[in-house]
Write a protein that holds these residues in place. Structure first.
Motif, PDB file in Angstrom:
ATOM      1  N   GLY A 267       0.926  -1.113  -0.182  1.00 30.70           N
ATOM      2  CA  GLY A 267       0.003   0.237   0.089  1.00 30.70           C
ATOM      3  C   GLY A 267       0.757   1.126  -0.072  1.00 30.70           C
ATOM      4  N   SER A 268       0.425   2.474   0.226  1.00 33.06           N
ATOM      5  CA  SER A 268       1.270   3.462   0.340  1.00 33.06           C
ATOM      6  C   SER A 268       2.029   3.658   1.394  1.00 33.06           C
ATOM      7  CB  SER A 268       0.048   4.969   0.018  1.00 33.06           C
ATOM      8  OG  SER A 268      -0.047   5.147  -1.091  1.00 33.06           O
ATOM      9  N   SER A 269       1.406   2.969   2.514  1.00 39.81           N
ATOM     10  CA  SER A 269       2.404   3.288   3.656  1.00 39.81           C
ATOM     11  C   SER A 269       3.772   2.634   3.615  1.00 39.81           C
ATOM     12  CB  SER A 269       1.366   2.584   5.093  1.00 39.81           C
ATOM     13  OG  SER A 269       0.279   3.130   4.923  1.00 39.81           O
TER      14      SER A 269
ATOM     15  N   GLN B 217      -0.911  12.094   6.341  1.00 39.28           N
ATOM     16  CA  GLN B 217      -1.536  10.837   6.551  1.00 39.28           C
ATOM     17  C   GLN B 217      -0.557  10.206   7.615  1.00 39.28           C
ATOM     18  OE1 GLN B 217      -1.413   7.231   6.483  1.00 39.28           O
ATOM     19  NE2 GLN B 217      -3.599   6.866   6.299  1.00 39.28           N
TER      20      GLN B 217
ATOM     21  N   CYS C 210       0.916   7.711   8.100  1.00 41.58           N
ATOM     22  CA  CYS C 210       2.016   6.857   7.576  1.00 41.58           C
ATOM     23  C   CYS C 210       3.482   7.635   7.867  1.00 41.58           C
ATOM     24  CB  CYS C 210       1.835   6.275   6.136  1.00 41.58           C
ATOM     25  SG  CYS C 210       1.959   7.321   4.794  1.00 41.58           S
TER      26      CYS C 210
ATOM     27  N   THR D 160       1.229  16.471  -0.395  1.00 44.58           N
ATOM     28  CA  THR D 160       0.305  15.212  -0.499  1.00 44.58           C
ATOM     29  C   THR D 160      -0.804  15.944  -1.490  1.00 44.58           C
ATOM     30  OG1 THR D 160       0.471  14.803   1.926  1.00 44.58           O
ATOM     31  CG2 THR D 160      -1.600  14.143   0.574  1.00 44.58           C
TER      32      THR D 160
ATOM     33  N   GLY E  42      -3.765  15.268  -2.779  1.00 41.29           N
ATOM     34  CA  GLY E  42      -5.079  14.585  -2.059  1.00 41.29           C
ATOM     35  C   GLY E  42      -4.747  14.434  -0.593  1.00 41.29           C
TER      36      GLY E  42
ATOM     37  N   THR F 259      -5.923  13.675   2.947  1.00 37.12           N
ATOM     38  CA  THR F 259      -6.735  13.019   3.664  1.00 37.12           C
ATOM     39  C   THR F 259      -7.796  13.917   4.310  1.00 37.12           C
ATOM     40  OG1 THR F 259      -4.892  11.676   4.135  1.00 37.12           O
ATOM     41  CG2 THR F 259      -7.010  10.864   5.415  1.00 37.12           C
TER      42      THR F 259
ATOM     43  N   ASP G  17       3.485  12.496  -1.948  1.00 36.04           N
ATOM     44  CA  ASP G  17       2.306  11.286  -1.419  1.00 36.04           C
ATOM     45  C   ASP G  17       1.057  11.308  -2.223  1.00 36.04           C
ATOM     46  OD1 ASP G  17       0.864   9.550  -0.240  1.00 36.04           O
ATOM     47  OD2 ASP G  17       0.941  10.402   1.674  1.00 36.04           O
TER      48      ASP G  17
ATOM     49  N   ALA H 232      -1.300   9.137  -2.892  1.00 39.25           N
ATOM     50  CA  ALA H 232      -1.855   7.925  -2.492  1.00 39.25           C
ATOM     51  C   ALA H 232      -3.015   7.849  -3.573  1.00 39.25           C
ATOM     52  CB  ALA H 232      -2.149   7.985  -1.110  1.00 39.25           C
ATOM     53  N   SER H 233      -4.021   8.954  -3.408  1.00 41.79           N
ATOM     54  CA  SER H 233      -5.126   8.875  -4.346  1.00 41.79           C
ATOM     55  C   SER H 233      -4.707   9.475  -5.473  1.00 41.79           C
ATOM     56  CB  SER H 233      -6.342   9.696  -3.424  1.00 41.79           C
ATOM     57  OG  SER H 233      -6.527   8.973  -2.369  1.00 41.79           O
TER      58      SER H 233
ATOM     59  N   SER I  32      -1.448   4.524  -4.139  1.00 35.51           N
ATOM     60  CA  SER I  32      -1.955   3.262  -3.583  1.00 35.51           C
ATOM     61  C   SER I  32      -2.935   2.687  -4.936  1.00 35.51           C
ATOM     62  CB  SER I  32      -3.026   3.456  -2.469  1.00 35.51           C
ATOM     63  OG  SER I  32      -2.757   3.920  -1.451  1.00 35.51           O
TER      64      SER I  32
ATOM     65  N   HIS J 201      -4.701   0.393  -4.823  1.00 31.96           N
ATOM     66  CA  HIS J 201      -5.877  -0.089  -4.114  1.00 31.96           C
ATOM     67  C   HIS J 201      -6.823   1.104  -3.774  1.00 31.96           C
ATOM     68  CE1 HIS J 201      -3.731  -0.508  -0.256  1.00 31.96           C
ATOM     69  NE2 HIS J 201      -4.150   0.701  -0.402  1.00 31.96           N
ATOM     70  N   LYS J 202      -6.542   2.259  -4.214  1.00 33.71           N
ATOM     71  CA  LYS J 202      -7.406   3.277  -3.921  1.00 33.71           C
ATOM     72  C   LYS J 202      -8.151   3.871  -5.460  1.00 33.71           C
ATOM     73  CE  LYS J 202      -5.826   4.938   0.379  1.00 33.71           C
ATOM     74  NZ  LYS J 202      -5.111   6.270   1.047  1.00 33.71           N
TER      75      LYS J 202
HETATM   76  C1  LIG Z   1      -4.338   6.520   2.187  1.00 33.54           C
HETATM   77  C2  LIG Z   1      -3.211   7.120   2.211  1.00 33.54           C
HETATM   78  C3  LIG Z   1      -1.886   6.816   2.790  1.00 33.54           C
HETATM   79  C4  LIG Z   1      -1.967   5.229   3.170  1.00 33.54           C
HETATM   80  O1  LIG Z   1      -2.012   4.152   2.262  1.00 33.54           O
HETATM   81  P1  LIG Z   1      -2.411   2.830   2.542  1.00 33.54           P
HETATM   82  O2  LIG Z   1      -2.304   2.523   1.101  1.00 33.54           O
HETATM   83  O3  LIG Z   1      -3.722   2.912   3.194  1.00 33.54           O
HETATM   84  O4  LIG Z   1      -1.223   2.297   3.136  1.00 33.54           O
HETATM   85  C5  LIG Z   1      -0.933   7.633   2.754  1.00 33.54           C
HETATM   86  N1  LIG Z   1      -1.103   8.675   2.487  1.00 33.54           N
HETATM   87  C6  LIG Z   1      -2.248   9.420   1.999  1.00 33.54           C
HETATM   88  C7  LIG Z   1      -2.262  10.736   1.411  1.00 33.54           C
HETATM   89  C8  LIG Z   1      -3.377   8.547   1.793  1.00 33.54           C
HETATM   90  O5  LIG Z   1      -4.686   8.756   1.371  1.00 33.54           O
END
Ligand SMILES: *Cc1c(COP(=O)(O)O)cnc(C)c1O
Length: 462
Positions: A123-125, A159, A161, A204, A206, A208, A239, A241-242, A269, A271-272
């Protein structure tokens, strides 16, 4: 059809699941069971416990994928025995991972997409940890001569992480606090905190808490100026992630990726908004040289030389295969269509929420992650808090979280909906009806919590 037809009841009685002596007893919870259980009965019991989990499709809190095509279920099933780390035994899975890395490097405009470094993660973490470790290693190499100081990392409302990364790997996190209407990072706030021990900056794409993009380009250019003026060469990690699977499709003119030479690494991610099933993330470096070689372990296979950089060893391979399926299946056109539809639902929902009159939009669903974020208008007299609304919506199965913004705006309570694939305009309409009903409920039965929340919050765009 009758609800209980005679034939059905008889069939039920013949079924192992309902005949087993196991049913009258609770499932083992505190000690390891002694005896075996029939698989059908065990399955049914475990399956039934999961009823309490709620319905993931109504979970509007998560950014993660909750709907997949049947073909993905099939591929996941076919890959259930594949270990991502066994590049030797599953060379084609390894090849498919490499293809995804190259395709993402291309999507994010790496200068030499075919030859850069990157990897899949859980995942992104994990991807953020790897990006952070690469920055820390580069900083250490550069600062070897000085031999002093502790590395710091500058970021906005990140986030969790990144908080983990800082604590696990002993890095000082210089988190820029939110102030009044500024709920994310700005170039000025970054530059003010940079020094010779700054190992990197995280922006970032997007956030959170609000779903908005941080101004990556502005920060990158300010870091370029900083290098020119003070000689500090500080890498930027995004980051995404999204946003990594949103901006390339519906915000192509936003420069946030490797088009900016300052951006050295990106995580996202799968999976997002990458639409892969849970357990898929990506870390990509701008150029092969941006990932310190000391972090890479070489797995020799089939006369080749497969580099691996990961925190875990064994890991499921299906998610990566499913990700590749998505890339092949959807292409830029498919991702653009789906992402645009999600963004339209988010913006529509924002408009409707605004029309209700008592809410102030913090994010109107345009220009960031599909969805919207709102707060209660300041100065109003409401018989509920956003927490009450969240609770009340849970009664109908909706999960629409209410939470405080990070310091220094923890007085600002917001509520957020993420419009993912599967959150259709129709579902969004049903949510709105339930939101109206929840408000009517509190007009009749005011919440006691609301009386202490009067002085809270307030938000005005800068
Ligand atoms: C969801 C998210 C993460 C963590 O990602 P995972 O895939 O859940 O481990 C890190 N940073 C941002 C900005 C996120 O939205």
């Amino acid at each position: 059809m009758a609800v209980h037809s005679k034939r059905e009841i008889v069939a039920g009685l013949d079924d192992e699941r309902f005949r087993t002596s196991f049913l009258p007893h609770p499932l083992p919870k505190y000690s390891f069971p002694r005896a075996e259980t029939d698989p059908a009965a065990a399955y049914q019991q475990v399956h039934d416990e999961l009823l309490l989990d709620g319905n993931s499709r109504q979970n509007l809190a998560t950014f993660c994928q909750t709907w997949v095509e049947p073909e993905i279920r099939k591929l996941m099933d076919e890959c259930i025995d594949k270990n991502m780390i066994d590049k030797d035994e599953y060379p084609q899975t390894a090849e498919i991972e490499s293809r995804c890395v190259r395709m993402l490097a291309d999507l994010w405009h790496a200068p030499d997409a075919g030859n850069t470094q990157g990897c899949s993660t859980t995942g992104s973490s994990e991807a953020a940890m790897l990006g952070g470790l690469a920055m820390k290693t580069r900083w250490r190499t550069k600062r070897q001569a000085a031999r002093k100081g502790r590395p710091n990392l500058i970021c906005g409302p990140v986030q969790i992480c990144w908080h983990k990364f800082a604590r696990y790997f002993d890095v000082e996190l210089r988190q820029v606090p939110c102030e009044r209407g500024r709920l994310h990072l700005t170039a000025d706030e970054v530059i003010r905190r940079c020094d010779e021990n700054t190992m990197g900056v995280v922006a970032t794409l997007g956030v959170t808490h609000t779903l908005q993009y941080e101004p990556v380009e502005e920060i990158a250019l300010a870091l370029d100026d900083l290098e020119e003026e003070r000689g500090l060469d500080i890498p930027l990690h995004v980051d995404a992630a999204s946003g990594g699977f949103i901006a390339p499709f519906i915000h192509p003119s936003v420069e946030w990726d490797f088009r900016l030479p300052r951006v050295k690494s990106i995580n996202a991610s799968g999976h997002k908004f990458g639409l892969a099933p849970l357990g898929c993330g990506w870390a990509i470096w701008r150029e092969a040289g941006d990932l310190p070689q000391g972090l890479i372990f070489r797995v020799k296979y089939l006369g080749g030389d497969m580099p691996t950089f990961a925190l875990n060893f064994s890991r499921p391979g299906g998610q990566v295969i499913a990700q590749y399926y998505n890339f092949v299946r959807l292409g830029r056109e498919g991702y653009t269509r789906i992402t645009r539809e999600c963004a339209d639902v988010g913006a529509w929902l924002a408009e409707q929420v605004k029309k209700m009159g008592m809410f102030e939009l913090v994010y109107d669903g345009r220009g960031g992650i599909p969805g919207c974020t709102w707060t209660l208008k300041k100065g109003g007299n409401y018989p509920f808090t956003l927490y009450d609304l969240a609770d009340r919506l849970r009664v109908k199965g909706w999960q629409v979280p209410a939470y405080p913004m990070p310091a220094n705006r923890s007085d600002l309570i917001v509520q957020r909906v993420v419009a993912r694939l599967g959150v259709s305009r129709d579902l969004a309409g049903l949510l709105l009806e339930d939101l109206e009903r929840a408000i009517q409920h509190f007009r009749r039965h005011p919440s006691s919590k609301s009386f202490t929340a009067r002085s809270a919050g307030g938000y005005h765009h800068n």
